[in-house]
Write a protein that holds these residues in place. Structure first.
Motif, PDB file in Angstrom:
ATOM      1  N   GLU A 176       7.968  14.001 -46.687  1.00 40.48           N
ATOM      2  CA  GLU A 176       7.226  15.100 -46.094  1.00 40.48           C
ATOM      3  C   GLU A 176       5.779  14.691 -45.858  1.00 40.48           C
ATOM      4  OE1 GLU A 176       7.474  18.488 -44.203  1.00 40.48           O
ATOM      5  OE2 GLU A 176       9.153  17.664 -45.313  1.00 40.48           O
ATOM      6  N   LEU A 177       5.377  14.662 -44.616  1.00 37.14           N
ATOM      7  CA  LEU A 177       4.020  14.292 -44.248  1.00 37.14           C
ATOM      8  C   LEU A 177       3.160  15.550 -44.235  1.00 37.14           C
ATOM      9  CD1 LEU A 177       2.201  12.003 -43.322  1.00 37.14           C
ATOM     10  CD2 LEU A 177       2.988  12.405 -40.995  1.00 37.14           C
ATOM     11  N   VAL A 178       2.053  15.513 -44.977  1.00 35.13           N
ATOM     12  CA  VAL A 178       1.140  16.649 -45.053  1.00 35.13           C
ATOM     13  C   VAL A 178      -0.075  16.326 -44.183  1.00 35.13           C
ATOM     14  CG1 VAL A 178      -0.273  18.069 -46.581  1.00 35.13           C
ATOM     15  CG2 VAL A 178       1.913  17.163 -47.393  1.00 35.13           C
ATOM     16  N   PHE A 179      -0.342  17.177 -43.209  1.00 35.34           N
ATOM     17  CA  PHE A 179      -1.458  16.944 -42.288  1.00 35.34           C
ATOM     18  C   PHE A 179      -2.699  17.671 -42.782  1.00 35.34           C
ATOM     19  CE2 PHE A 179       2.269  15.961 -39.879  1.00 35.34           C
ATOM     20  CZ  PHE A 179       1.894  14.847 -39.161  1.00 35.34           C
ATOM     21  N   VAL A 180      -3.823  16.957 -42.799  1.00 37.86           N
ATOM     22  CA  VAL A 180      -5.089  17.467 -43.319  1.00 37.86           C
ATOM     23  C   VAL A 180      -6.080  17.613 -42.159  1.00 37.86           C
ATOM     24  CG1 VAL A 180      -6.971  16.946 -44.919  1.00 37.86           C
ATOM     25  CG2 VAL A 180      -4.637  16.278 -45.498  1.00 37.86           C
ATOM     26  N   PRO A 181      -6.815  18.720 -42.097  1.00 34.47           N
ATOM     27  CA  PRO A 181      -7.818  18.870 -41.041  1.00 34.47           C
ATOM     28  C   PRO A 181      -8.861  17.743 -41.109  1.00 34.47           C
ATOM     29  CG  PRO A 181      -7.471  20.957 -42.196  1.00 34.47           C
ATOM     30  CD  PRO A 181      -6.731  19.906 -42.962  1.00 34.47           C
ATOM     31  N   GLY A 182      -9.301  17.297 -39.952  1.00 38.04           N
ATOM     32  CA  GLY A 182     -10.310  16.245 -39.886  1.00 38.04           C
ATOM     33  C   GLY A 182      -9.737  14.841 -39.928  1.00 38.04           C
ATOM     34  N   ALA A 183      -8.420  14.744 -40.104  1.00 36.35           N
ATOM     35  CA  ALA A 183      -7.780  13.424 -40.121  1.00 36.35           C
ATOM     36  C   ALA A 183      -7.175  13.140 -38.750  1.00 36.35           C
ATOM     37  CB  ALA A 183      -6.707  13.350 -41.200  1.00 36.35           C
ATOM     38  N   PHE A 184      -7.281  11.898 -38.342  1.00 32.74           N
ATOM     39  CA  PHE A 184      -6.699  11.435 -37.090  1.00 32.74           C
ATOM     40  C   PHE A 184      -5.488  10.595 -37.469  1.00 32.74           C
ATOM     41  CE2 PHE A 184      -6.302   8.486 -33.511  1.00 32.74           C
ATOM     42  CZ  PHE A 184      -6.442   9.337 -32.430  1.00 32.74           C
ATOM     43  N   TYR A 185      -4.296  11.049 -37.081  1.00 32.75           N
ATOM     44  CA  TYR A 185      -3.051  10.422 -37.516  1.00 32.75           C
ATOM     45  C   TYR A 185      -2.525   9.441 -36.476  1.00 32.75           C
ATOM     46  CZ  TYR A 185      -3.051  13.583 -41.415  1.00 32.75           C
ATOM     47  OH  TYR A 185      -3.401  14.231 -42.572  1.00 32.75           O
ATOM     48  N   ILE A 186      -2.252   8.242 -36.939  1.00 32.02           N
ATOM     49  CA  ILE A 186      -1.707   7.179 -36.108  1.00 32.02           C
ATOM     50  C   ILE A 186      -0.321   6.849 -36.656  1.00 32.02           C
ATOM     51  CG2 ILE A 186      -1.990   4.790 -35.350  1.00 32.02           C
ATOM     52  CD1 ILE A 186      -5.066   5.334 -36.059  1.00 32.02           C
ATOM     53  N   ALA A 187       0.698   7.136 -35.877  1.00 31.58           N
ATOM     54  CA  ALA A 187       2.074   6.869 -36.288  1.00 31.58           C
ATOM     55  C   ALA A 187       2.473   5.471 -35.845  1.00 31.58           C
ATOM     56  CB  ALA A 187       3.020   7.897 -35.673  1.00 31.58           C
ATOM     57  N   LEU A 188       3.069   4.728 -36.746  1.00 30.53           N
ATOM     58  CA  LEU A 188       3.623   3.423 -36.406  1.00 30.53           C
ATOM     59  C   LEU A 188       5.004   3.678 -35.840  1.00 30.53           C
ATOM     60  CD1 LEU A 188       2.034   0.745 -37.135  1.00 30.53           C
ATOM     61  CD2 LEU A 188       1.246   2.784 -38.283  1.00 30.53           C
ATOM     62  N   ASP A 189       5.187   3.314 -34.562  1.00 28.03           N
ATOM     63  CA  ASP A 189       6.427   3.650 -33.887  1.00 28.03           C
ATOM     64  C   ASP A 189       6.679   2.663 -32.762  1.00 28.03           C
ATOM     65  OD1 ASP A 189       7.838   5.402 -31.536  1.00 28.03           O
ATOM     66  OD2 ASP A 189       8.448   6.108 -33.517  1.00 28.03           O
ATOM     67  N   GLU A 190       7.920   2.276 -32.581  1.00 30.12           N
ATOM     68  CA  GLU A 190       8.275   1.293 -31.554  1.00 30.12           C
ATOM     69  C   GLU A 190       7.952   1.765 -30.140  1.00 30.12           C
ATOM     70  OE1 GLU A 190      12.956   2.716 -31.516  1.00 30.12           O
ATOM     71  OE2 GLU A 190      12.437   0.723 -32.230  1.00 30.12           O
ATOM     72  N   ARG A 191       7.825   3.084 -29.946  1.00 28.52           N
ATOM     73  CA  ARG A 191       7.497   3.630 -28.620  1.00 28.52           C
ATOM     74  C   ARG A 191       6.002   3.738 -28.373  1.00 28.52           C
ATOM     75  NH1 ARG A 191      11.992   7.880 -30.204  1.00 28.52           N
ATOM     76  NH2 ARG A 191      11.290   7.004 -32.146  1.00 28.52           N
ATOM     77  N   GLY A 192       5.212   3.286 -29.341  1.00 31.81           N
ATOM     78  CA  GLY A 192       3.771   3.429 -29.246  1.00 31.81           C
ATOM     79  C   GLY A 192       3.100   2.374 -28.388  1.00 31.81           C
ATOM     80  N   HIS A 193       1.789   2.430 -28.366  1.00 35.01           N
ATOM     81  CA  HIS A 193       0.972   1.477 -27.619  1.00 35.01           C
ATOM     82  C   HIS A 193       0.928   0.146 -28.357  1.00 35.01           C
ATOM     83  CE1 HIS A 193      -0.644   4.659 -25.023  1.00 35.01           C
ATOM     84  NE2 HIS A 193      -0.668   5.393 -26.117  1.00 35.01           N
ATOM     85  N   ALA A 194       1.173  -0.923 -27.642  1.00 34.41           N
ATOM     86  CA  ALA A 194       1.028  -2.267 -28.207  1.00 34.41           C
ATOM     87  C   ALA A 194      -0.454  -2.624 -28.131  1.00 34.41           C
ATOM     88  CB  ALA A 194       1.863  -3.266 -27.416  1.00 34.41           C
TER      89      ALA A 194
END
Length: 138
Positions: A41-59
């Motif tokens: 379970e990922l808990v999102f906190v205000p003021g945080a910028f979340y970067i997901a590691l994912d194969e569909r992401g930007h190289a």
């Protein structure tokens, strides 16, 4: 700048704890760093910028990641940059959609433990580029 690393699911190989601890120690010279290993379970906190590691992401090359980190660091709305590594099956659609940026480490596929280590190394490398360290030779 605060940098946080979040891993969903346990680390299956103990050696990864040792290797990540080395990068955590090195990163402390450049930023306030923390990490969490959560069940699923990922808990999102205000003021945080979340970067997901994912194969569909930007190289991103290491210098390109350094440029992104420099940009995000200047954004007053971003208090913490948070890198999120999913478990063995990655992140689910809602977790991925809740992140502000998707980053692909490679066209290849890594185990979640390997991705966990690589993201630490790449963030360290990128911050060393920004600080003019000799760590990055390219």
């Amino acid at each position: 700048m605060k940098v946080q690393f979040v891993k969903l699911g346990r680390i299956s190989e103990p050696l990864f704890h040792t290797l990540v601890a080395e990068y955590e120690k090195r990163l402390r010279a450049y930023c306030d760093v923390s990490s969490q290993i959560l069940k699923n379970e990922l808990v999102f906190v205000p003021g945080a910028f979340y970067i997901a590691l994912d194969e569909r992401g930007h190289a991103l090359s290491s210098p390109a990641l350094a440029e992104k980190l420099a940009q995000w660091r200047l954004d007053p709305a971003i208090k913490t940059i948070c890198f999120v590594v999913g478990g063995p099956y990655g992140l689910d659609d809602s977790q991925r959609a809740s992140c502000q940026f998707l980053w692909s480490l490679s066209a290849g596929t890594f185990t979640s433990d390997m991705a966990w280590l690589i993201v630490w190394e790449q963030v360290y490398r990128s911050l060393s580029i920004l600080h003019g360290s000799a760590y990055h030779h390219g």
